[in-house]
Design a protein around this motif. Structure first.
Motif, short mmCIF file in Angstrom:
data_model
loop_
_atom_site.label_atom_id
_atom_site.label_comp_id
_atom_site.label_asym_id
_atom_site.label_seq_id
_atom_site.Cartn_x
_atom_site.Cartn_y
_atom_site.Cartn_z
N GLU A 45 0.84 -1.20 0.00
CA GLU A 45 0.00 0.00 0.00
C GLU A 45 0.88 1.25 0.00
O GLU A 45 0.57 2.24 -0.68
CB GLU A 45 -0.93 -0.03 1.22
CG GLU A 45 -2.03 1.01 1.20
CD GLU A 45 -3.00 0.87 0.03
OE1 GLU A 45 -3.22 -0.27 -0.44
OE2 GLU A 45 -3.50 1.89 -0.44
N CYS A 46 1.99 1.19 0.77
CA CYS A 46 2.95 2.31 0.79
C CYS A 46 3.50 2.58 -0.60
O CYS A 46 3.52 3.73 -1.07
CB CYS A 46 4.14 1.92 1.68
SG CYS A 46 3.96 2.43 3.37
N ILE A 47 3.92 1.49 -1.24
CA ILE A 47 4.50 1.65 -2.59
C ILE A 47 3.45 2.22 -3.54
O ILE A 47 3.72 3.14 -4.31
CB ILE A 47 5.01 0.28 -3.11
CG1 ILE A 47 6.19 -0.20 -2.25
CG2 ILE A 47 5.42 0.37 -4.57
CD1 ILE A 47 6.61 -1.63 -2.52
N LYS A 52 2.43 7.13 -6.62
CA LYS A 52 1.53 8.04 -7.35
C LYS A 52 2.03 9.47 -7.31
O LYS A 52 1.82 10.24 -8.24
CB LYS A 52 0.12 7.97 -6.72
CG LYS A 52 -0.66 6.74 -7.14
CD LYS A 52 -2.12 6.83 -6.76
CE LYS A 52 -2.33 6.74 -5.27
NZ LYS A 52 -3.73 6.64 -4.86
N LYS A 53 2.63 9.83 -6.18
CA LYS A 53 2.98 11.26 -6.02
C LYS A 53 4.45 11.60 -6.23
O LYS A 53 4.80 12.76 -6.33
CB LYS A 53 2.51 11.77 -4.64
CG LYS A 53 3.06 10.98 -3.46
CD LYS A 53 2.67 11.60 -2.14
CE LYS A 53 3.69 12.64 -1.73
NZ LYS A 53 3.47 13.20 -0.41
N ASP A 92 11.87 12.42 -1.43
CA ASP A 92 10.97 11.36 -1.94
C ASP A 92 11.69 10.58 -3.03
O ASP A 92 12.48 11.13 -3.79
CB ASP A 92 9.71 12.01 -2.55
CG ASP A 92 8.74 12.47 -1.47
OD1 ASP A 92 8.85 11.98 -0.33
OD2 ASP A 92 7.89 13.32 -1.77
N GLY A 93 11.35 9.36 -3.15
CA GLY A 93 11.96 8.52 -4.19
C GLY A 93 13.12 7.76 -3.62
O GLY A 93 13.02 6.55 -3.41
N MET A 115 7.96 -0.52 -8.02
CA MET A 115 7.81 0.93 -8.21
C MET A 115 7.79 1.35 -9.67
O MET A 115 7.64 2.54 -9.98
CB MET A 115 8.94 1.66 -7.48
CG MET A 115 8.89 1.44 -5.97
SD MET A 115 10.09 2.41 -5.05
CE MET A 115 9.40 4.04 -5.14
N GLY A 116 7.98 0.41 -10.54
CA GLY A 116 7.92 0.72 -11.98
C GLY A 116 9.12 1.52 -12.44
O GLY A 116 9.00 2.43 -13.27
#
Lengths: 146, 238
Positions: A45-47, A52-53, A92-93, A115-116
């Motif tokens: 769920e975290c991933i 998304k953001k 982030d990231g 994470m794609g």
């Protein structure tokens, strides 16, 4: 919190993860494995929500293959709370990649798939996070030691 | 192996410093919106049950129709076309009224058979038996009245010198019987068509009209013969 970086998002993730857990609880075949199963759901769920953001910079060949001094012990003289806070300050990231790799035990391939991103990008993001952490901790120690 | 990574892995449980707020747990305590989970098995069971019910309902309706039709036939046989056991000469003259009843009955029967034809596509076997019943019913009802009329003619004395003067009626009646026989063979071979049904009813009506005319003719001839000449009486055998 380490993955989300902010409390509101972390709480949203927790809420949604628990909804998923309640819905899929009848599908749990091994009750003794419930802790690991719940942890996986929360991490997924975290991933899902953080991916998304955030926009992760693509693979950086200069940093991906850096041979770092993996034996250094810069973290030994600092408390776990301070390490935790230092992780939260990561951008982030690279923060998500760092947490998934070091604390959730995912490989770079797993992270890339989840994470794609490419495996190289995951590696470069990890090295970036580790360098930033080391830098932050060293700076903190310098300040603390006067 | 990266020492820092190993250190974090070893202490990750000790680093859970932050707990979610009470609000999160309150939200989670609210009942979940239960979206109905549609099971394929349940759908299959429901579909099977629906099919069984539909088939049962169809069978029931068909059975009801069949019973209703049999009831109508039975009523026609017993009620509308009831004839007295013996007819007198005077009663024979009243035959036209009975004939009206018979025509009405035959029309009803025709409608019943037509009704049967509309449902023929689904249950050909049932319909076949219904058609056979209809033909049998037409036959029985016409035969009753024709036999009564024939019995009446056969029992009516003829005072004319030559009873063969009514031979034309006799021949015509035989021809109609032959036609009827042929028609019944056609019905057996080709099934009950509307046209064949019409012809069957028409032939029976013609037979009945012929017998009525014969009866009227015999009565007319008898009435024209003076009583003193009514010594010799003969009987016509149809």
């Amino acid at each position: 919190m380490r993955m989300a970086g902010e409390r509101a998002l972390a709480e949203d993730i927790l809420h949604d993860a628990f909804i998923t857990i309640f819905k899929h609880l009848p599908q749990l075949k091994q009750p003794e494995a419930v802790a690991g199963w719940m942890r996986r759901i929360v991490v997924n769920e975290c991933i899902r929500q953080t991916s998304k953001k955030i926009k992760i910079e693509e693979w950086n060949s200069e940093t991906a293959d850096i041979e770092e001094d993996v034996q250094d012990d810069f973290y030994k003289n600092i408390s776990l709370v301070q390490i935790h806070e230092a992780i939260k300050t990561l951008p982030d990231g690279c923060r998500q990649v760092f947490v998934l790799y070091t604390m959730e035990g995912l490989t770079h391939k797993n992270i890339a798939d989840a994470m794609g991103i490419s495996e190289g990008t995951s590696k470069s993001q990890y090295h970036r996070a580790r360098s930033l952490l080391k830098e932050n901790i060293m700076n903190f120690l310098k300040v603390a030691n006067g | 192996m990266d020492n820092f990574k190993k250190f974090l892995e070893d202490h990750k449980d000790d680093m859970d410093f932050e707990n979610p707020s009470a609000e999160v747990w309150q939200k989670l305590n609210k009942p979940l919106k239960t979206t109905p989970v549609i099971s394929i098995k349940k759908i299959l069971y429901a579909a099977t049950a629906a099919c069984v019910l539909l088939v049962a309902a169809l069978l029931y309706v068909m059975q009801e129709k069949k019973q209703t039709m049999s009831g109508e036939m039975a009523m026609m046989g017993k009620g509308h076309i009831k004839l007295p056991d013996s007819l007198t000469n005077e009663q024979a003259v009243l035959i036209p009224n009975k004939t009206t009843d018979l025509l009405l009955a035959s029309t009803t029967m025709e409608q019943s058979v037509k009704k049967t034809n509309t449902t023929k596509q689904n249950t050909s076997n049932t319909i076949d038996s219904e058609v056979q019943m209809a033909v049998k019913s037409i036959d029985e009802n016409f035969n009753k009245i024709l036999n009564a009329q024939l019995r009446n003619i056969n029992q009516t004395p003829i005072y004319a010198e030559d009873k063969d003067m009514f031979g034309g009626f006799k021949n015509q009646y035989r021809q109609l019987e032959t036609q009827e026989k042929q028609l019944k063979t056609d019905i057996v071979n080709f099934g009950m068509e509307d046209q064949l049904l019409q012809q069957l009813i028409f032939i029976n009506q013609q037979k009945l009209n012929l017998l009525k005319s014969l009866q009227v003719e015999i009565n007319k001839v008898n009435n024209n013969i003076p009583p003193q000449q009514k010594n010799k009486q003969q009987y016509l055998k149809m």
